[in-house]
Design a protein around this motif. Structure first.
Motif, PDB file in Angstrom:
ATOM      1  N   LEU A  72       1.154  -0.919   0.049  1.00 32.36           N
ATOM      2  CA  LEU A  72       0.199  -0.048   0.089  1.00 32.36           C
ATOM      3  C   LEU A  72       1.137   1.475  -0.233  1.00 32.36           C
ATOM      4  O   LEU A  72       0.557   2.299  -0.726  1.00 32.36           O
ATOM      5  N   ASP A  73       1.739   0.959   0.760  1.00 27.03           N
ATOM      6  CA  ASP A  73       2.671   2.139   0.763  1.00 27.03           C
ATOM      7  C   ASP A  73       3.178   2.228  -0.646  1.00 27.03           C
ATOM      8  O   ASP A  73       3.927   3.447  -0.999  1.00 27.03           O
ATOM      9  N   ALA A  74       4.127   1.527  -1.329  1.00 26.84           N
ATOM     10  CA  ALA A  74       4.458   1.204  -2.045  1.00 26.84           C
ATOM     11  C   ALA A  74       3.740   1.857  -4.204  1.00 26.84           C
ATOM     12  O   ALA A  74       3.725   3.073  -4.503  1.00 26.84           O
ATOM     13  N   LEU A  75       1.831   1.450  -3.471  1.00 27.14           N
ATOM     14  CA  LEU A  75       0.903   2.314  -4.195  1.00 27.14           C
ATOM     15  C   LEU A  75       0.342   3.753  -4.169  1.00 27.14           C
ATOM     16  O   LEU A  75       1.235   4.477  -4.559  1.00 27.14           O
ATOM     17  N   PHE A  76       0.806   4.201  -3.138  1.00 23.84           N
ATOM     18  CA  PHE A  76       0.763   5.644  -2.782  1.00 23.84           C
ATOM     19  C   PHE A  76       1.966   6.418  -3.305  1.00 23.84           C
ATOM     20  O   PHE A  76       1.538   7.192  -3.458  1.00 23.84           O
ATOM     21  N   GLY A  77       3.433   6.164  -3.092  1.00 24.82           N
ATOM     22  CA  GLY A  77       3.802   6.344  -3.899  1.00 24.82           C
ATOM     23  C   GLY A  77       4.236   6.254  -5.325  1.00 24.82           C
ATOM     24  O   GLY A  77       4.616   7.544  -5.544  1.00 24.82           O
TER      25      GLY A  77
END
Length: 141
Positions: A72-77
């Protein structure tokens, strides 16, 4: 996911990814949510030049990232990298519409919407207005 996939993301891919993420957040992608996503892509001006064949790739990125611990953090990035800030509220509005499409907001969907608000720095007052609009559009008689 390889480098070319990452760099190939368009702003519209990011919007689709946010909608798919909300739909997949409860691990149950409903038909009403898919219809809402398809309708948004087919009808909204922001998608006027979008190649609809790219939707599957955007969806696959979300599914691949959701399998990773920090996905999820990678998606937001990725979204912050490829989506212009002027479209952050659009992303949130589309996410709210998808979440409201089936008439019920589950705990996972609510948590993801909260995370989207935070990650995209959506003003609290603006978020409330967007949420109210989504509720109004999806209320049943």
């Amino acid at each position: 996911m390889n480098e070319t996939t990452t760099h190939a993301l368009s702003p519209q891919d990011c919007l689709v990814a946010m909608m798919i993420a909300v739909s997949a957040s409860d691990e149950d992608i409903r038909t009403s949510e898919l219809v809402k996503i398809q309708s948004a892509v087919n009808n909204l001006p922001v998608f006027a030049e979008y190649d609809i064949d790219r939707m599957n790739g955007a969806a696959q990125i979300v599914f691949d990232l959701f399998e990773q611990e920090d996905g999820l953090d990678a998606l937001f990035g990725l979204v912050r990298e490829h989506l212009p800030p002027r479209l952050y509220e659009t992303a949130y509005a589309l996410a709210c519409d998808v979440a409201a499409a089936d008439g019920a907001l589950g705990e996972q969907e609510l948590r993801l919407l909260e995370e989207i608000r935070y990650e995209l720095d959506i003003d609290r007052l603006h978020a409330a207005a967007i949420e109210r609009g989504a509720r109004a559009r999806h209320i049943t008689a």
